[in-house]
Design an enzyme around this catalytic site. Structure first.
Site, PDB file in Angstrom:
ATOM      1  N   GLU A 145       0.848 -13.173   2.190  1.00  0.00           N
ATOM      2  CA  GLU A 145      -0.149 -13.165   1.123  1.00  0.00           C
ATOM      3  C   GLU A 145       0.423 -13.802  -0.147  1.00  0.00           C
ATOM      4  O   GLU A 145      -0.224 -14.648  -0.773  1.00  0.00           O
ATOM      5  CB  GLU A 145      -0.539 -11.706   0.870  1.00  0.00           C
ATOM      6  N   GLY A 154      -3.630  -4.978  10.884  1.00  0.00           N
ATOM      7  CA  GLY A 154      -3.564  -6.190  11.689  1.00  0.00           C
ATOM      8  C   GLY A 154      -2.207  -6.852  11.598  1.00  0.00           C
ATOM      9  O   GLY A 154      -1.428  -6.599  10.689  1.00  0.00           O
ATOM     10  N   ASP A 212       3.633   1.932  -1.221  1.00  0.00           N
ATOM     11  CA  ASP A 212       4.300   2.184  -2.502  1.00  0.00           C
ATOM     12  C   ASP A 212       3.322   2.580  -3.607  1.00  0.00           C
ATOM     13  O   ASP A 212       3.636   3.437  -4.432  1.00  0.00           O
ATOM     14  CB  ASP A 212       5.069   0.945  -2.972  1.00  0.00           C
ATOM     15  N   THR A 213       2.152   1.919  -3.656  1.00  0.00           N
ATOM     16  CA  THR A 213       1.325   2.071  -4.861  1.00  0.00           C
ATOM     17  C   THR A 213      -0.167   2.309  -4.644  1.00  0.00           C
ATOM     18  O   THR A 213      -0.884   2.505  -5.616  1.00  0.00           O
ATOM     19  CB  THR A 213       1.472   0.826  -5.766  1.00  0.00           C
ATOM     20  N   ARG A 214      -0.650   2.256  -3.397  1.00  0.00           N
ATOM     21  CA  ARG A 214      -2.105   2.328  -3.180  1.00  0.00           C
ATOM     22  C   ARG A 214      -2.727   3.572  -3.807  1.00  0.00           C
ATOM     23  O   ARG A 214      -3.767   3.503  -4.456  1.00  0.00           O
ATOM     24  CB  ARG A 214      -2.450   2.305  -1.693  1.00  0.00           C
ATOM     25  N   GLY A 259       0.771  -1.232   0.000  1.00  0.00           N
ATOM     26  CA  GLY A 259       0.000   0.000   0.000  1.00  0.00           C
ATOM     27  C   GLY A 259       0.802   1.280   0.000  1.00  0.00           C
ATOM     28  O   GLY A 259       0.488   2.223  -0.731  1.00  0.00           O
TER      29      GLY A 259
END
Length: 171
Positions: A96, A62, A32-34, A30
């Site tokens: 992930e 979390g 870096d690129t969100r 997030g």
């Protein structure tokens, strides 16, 4: 990317694949690129009618990957992994990614990597920011992270780094 979007839509209606809840699971770091590349990609996919799972900012706070996130990976036909310079610094992203690679091997999840301001060889060979990130993970000695888990993260990065993907630099 437009031709891939067409493939995603046509593949999602194929009767040979089990019904999936999402066409695409979007994995990214997030910070870096969100608010830039990933947001534009997400918007473009949705405008094409593609059903995309993208976590929200609250999920990242979390400490462990949620069951809903794992379920979303399992229920997707494709995973678009936006590998950016700080992707490996996130324990969350690495967990992930490990799940994405597992689903790729065992349930046919198609992985589409985007190398965002990174060289794929740095991802595969753990160089540059990727080497620094693993150094920090090791140095922090988080009791939740063991050497086997770090090896799985490395293997997942190598696996995805070996997939032909898109290279995005200042565009």
């Amino acid at each position: 990317m437009a031709s891939t979007s067409t493939q995603i839509v046509s593949s999602s209606s194929s009767s040979s694949t089990p019904p999936r809840r999402y066409d695409v699971f979007l994995s990214f770091y997030g910070k870096d690129t969100r608010k830039s590349f990933t947001d534009h990609l997400y918007t473009a996919l949705v405008q094409k009618g593609i059903i995309v799972f993208r976590d929200d900012e609250k999920l990242e706070q979390g400490k462990t990957i949620s069951k809903e996130l794992i379920k979303a990976i399992q229920e997707s036909m494709y995973a678009i992994v936006v590998i950016s310079p700080n992707y490996a610094s996130s324990r969350w992203c690495l967990i992930e990614l490990t799940k994405i690679v597992e689903c790729m091997k065992y349930s046919g999840l198609e992985v589409l990597p985007i190398f965002y301001h990174v060289d794929p060889s740095h991802v595969r060979k753990e160089k540059g920011t990727f080497a620094k990130a693993f150094g920090r993970h090791k140095k922090e000695k988080d009791p939740k992270i063991d050497i086997n888990e770090m090896q799985m993260w490395r293997a997942a990065l190598r696996e995805v780094g070996n997939i032909s993907g898109w290279h995005v630099h200042d565009r």
